[in-house]
Design a protein around this motif. Structure first.
Motif, short mmCIF file in Angstrom:
data_model
loop_
_atom_site.label_atom_id
_atom_site.label_comp_id
_atom_site.label_asym_id
_atom_site.label_seq_id
_atom_site.Cartn_x
_atom_site.Cartn_y
_atom_site.Cartn_z
N ALA A 192 0.81 -1.21 0.00
CA ALA A 192 0.00 0.00 0.00
C ALA A 192 0.85 1.26 0.00
CB ALA A 192 -0.94 -0.01 1.21
N VAL A 193 1.98 1.22 0.70
CA VAL A 193 2.85 2.40 0.75
C VAL A 193 3.41 2.70 -0.63
CG1 VAL A 193 4.98 3.35 1.71
CG2 VAL A 193 3.43 2.03 3.16
N TYR A 194 3.89 1.67 -1.30
CA TYR A 194 4.41 1.84 -2.66
C TYR A 194 3.34 2.43 -3.58
CZ TYR A 194 5.66 0.38 -7.39
OH TYR A 194 5.91 0.35 -8.74
N GLN A 195 2.14 1.88 -3.47
CA GLN A 195 1.05 2.36 -4.31
C GLN A 195 0.68 3.80 -3.99
OE1 GLN A 195 -0.08 0.94 -6.89
NE2 GLN A 195 0.74 -1.13 -6.66
N ALA A 196 0.73 4.17 -2.71
CA ALA A 196 0.41 5.55 -2.32
C ALA A 196 1.40 6.53 -2.92
CB ALA A 196 0.39 5.67 -0.79
N LEU A 197 2.68 6.17 -2.92
CA LEU A 197 3.68 7.05 -3.51
C LEU A 197 3.47 7.16 -5.01
CD1 LEU A 197 6.84 5.89 -1.51
CD2 LEU A 197 5.45 7.94 -1.14
N ARG A 198 3.14 6.04 -5.65
CA ARG A 198 2.85 6.07 -7.08
C ARG A 198 1.59 6.90 -7.36
NH1 ARG A 198 4.54 1.96 -10.41
NH2 ARG A 198 3.49 3.18 -11.99
N ALA A 199 0.68 6.94 -6.39
CA ALA A 199 -0.58 7.66 -6.58
C ALA A 199 -0.40 9.17 -6.49
CB ALA A 199 -1.61 7.20 -5.54
N GLY A 200 0.76 9.63 -6.01
CA GLY A 200 1.00 11.07 -5.98
C GLY A 200 1.32 11.64 -4.62
N ALA A 201 1.47 10.80 -3.60
CA ALA A 201 1.81 11.31 -2.28
C ALA A 201 3.14 12.04 -2.32
CB ALA A 201 1.86 10.17 -1.27
N SER A 202 3.22 13.13 -1.56
CA SER A 202 4.46 13.91 -1.51
C SER A 202 5.43 13.42 -0.46
CB SER A 202 4.14 15.38 -1.23
OG SER A 202 3.43 15.96 -2.29
N GLY A 203 4.95 12.57 0.45
CA GLY A 203 5.83 12.10 1.50
C GLY A 203 5.26 10.91 2.23
N PHE A 204 6.13 10.29 3.03
CA PHE A 204 5.73 9.10 3.76
C PHE A 204 6.49 9.03 5.07
CE2 PHE A 204 7.01 4.68 4.71
CZ PHE A 204 5.78 4.21 5.14
N LEU A 205 5.76 8.85 6.18
CA LEU A 205 6.37 8.67 7.49
C LEU A 205 5.63 7.56 8.23
CD1 LEU A 205 6.84 12.35 8.74
CD2 LEU A 205 8.65 10.78 8.04
N LEU A 206 6.33 6.91 9.15
CA LEU A 206 5.69 5.91 9.99
C LEU A 206 5.01 6.58 11.17
CD1 LEU A 206 8.50 3.19 10.04
CD2 LEU A 206 6.43 3.22 8.66
N LYS A 207 3.99 5.94 11.70
CA LYS A 207 3.24 6.52 12.81
C LYS A 207 4.04 6.59 14.10
CE LYS A 207 -1.48 5.69 11.22
NZ LYS A 207 -2.75 4.97 11.43
N ASP A 208 5.12 5.81 14.19
CA ASP A 208 5.95 5.91 15.38
C ASP A 208 7.08 6.92 15.22
OD1 ASP A 208 7.58 4.58 13.61
OD2 ASP A 208 7.90 2.81 14.86
N THR A 209 6.99 7.72 14.16
CA THR A 209 7.95 8.81 13.97
C THR A 209 7.83 9.79 15.13
OG1 THR A 209 7.86 8.65 11.55
CG2 THR A 209 8.56 10.76 12.46
N PRO A 210 8.94 10.29 15.66
CA PRO A 210 8.88 11.29 16.73
C PRO A 210 8.02 12.49 16.33
CG PRO A 210 11.13 10.51 16.47
CD PRO A 210 10.34 9.93 15.34
N THR A 211 7.33 13.06 17.31
CA THR A 211 6.40 14.16 17.04
C THR A 211 7.06 15.31 16.29
OG1 THR A 211 5.09 13.62 19.00
CG2 THR A 211 4.87 15.84 18.12
#
Length: 216
Positions: free
Chosen positions: A91-110
């Motif tokens: 899903a992440v790969y597809q989201a980036l192909r769909a046009g997302a400008s960025g990607f972070l994990l939910k456990d990324t520091p605030t």
């Protein structure tokens, strides 16, 4: 003020994101929802600068919502920052192909999440460096061209070198340190790469590079 729309089907998590984002002096949450269809509809009403988008949601998932908000051919594309629990996920790969400008994990520091929203709002792309390395490695063979497809590589050797470092998830500063050149010089090269390839951001550049055999 950077206007933010938060879309996540987990109510507690969404509430937490809204609270954290709204507490920032330069960020304003202009809407929240729990499915992609509502996100698309809300975006047309509240005109967000950035949509913080989960991937797996009911009614319409984050991938299709991203495609409708930021995909090729959208008249007024909205910047989408995908924030998800899933690391190496189709899903992440597809989201980036769909046009997302960025990607972070939910456990990324605030602090990193908030900076990510600001980064995407400026028009820059954002990818978690470690995830980029793994994601590109996992799906590279899938997005490479078919055998015999003609290749047109309009980049200089230096531009190709910088594109490869981008594919490793390095920031402009890290590229500058690696190549012993100034950060401004790197920014110039990145802009030139995007212009030559007719692309919007670094995410698209990495996908393009693999699809056209520029990256190993």
């Amino acid at each position: 003020m950077i206007r933010v729309l938060v879309c996540d089907d987990q109510v507690l998590l969404r509430t937490g994101l809204v609270t954290i984002i709204d507490a920032q002096p330069d960020l304003e949450v202009v809407g929240e929802c729990g499915d992609g269809r509502t996100a698309v509809d809300l975006a047309g009403k509240v005109n967000p600068d950035v949509v913080v988008m989960d991937v797996r949601m009911p009614v319409l998932d984050g991938i299709e919502a991203t495609r409708l908000l930021a995909g090729a051919g959208v008249p007024n594309p909205v910047k989408v920052l995908v924030v998800t629990n899933f690391n190496l996920d189709e899903a992440v790969y597809q989201a980036l192909r769909a046009g997302a400008s960025g990607f972070l994990l939910k456990d990324t520091p605030t602090a990193q999440l908030l900076q990510g929203i600001r980064t995407v709002a400026t028009g820059a792309a954002l990818l978690d460096p470690e995830v980029t390395r793994q994601l590109v490695g996992k799906y590279a063979t899938r997005i490479r061209p078919a055998d015999g497809e003609p290749q047109d590589i309009p980049l200089t050797s230096r531009e190709l070198e910088i594109l490869r470092l981008i594919a490793l998830g390095l920031s402009n500063q890290e590229i500058a340190e690696t190549l012993t050149i100034s950060r401004e010089t790197v920014k110039t090269f990145v802009s030139r790469i995007l212009a030559k390839l007719g692309l919007r951001d670094r995410v698209q550049a990495v996908v393009y590079g693999y699809r056209h055999g520029m990256l190993d």
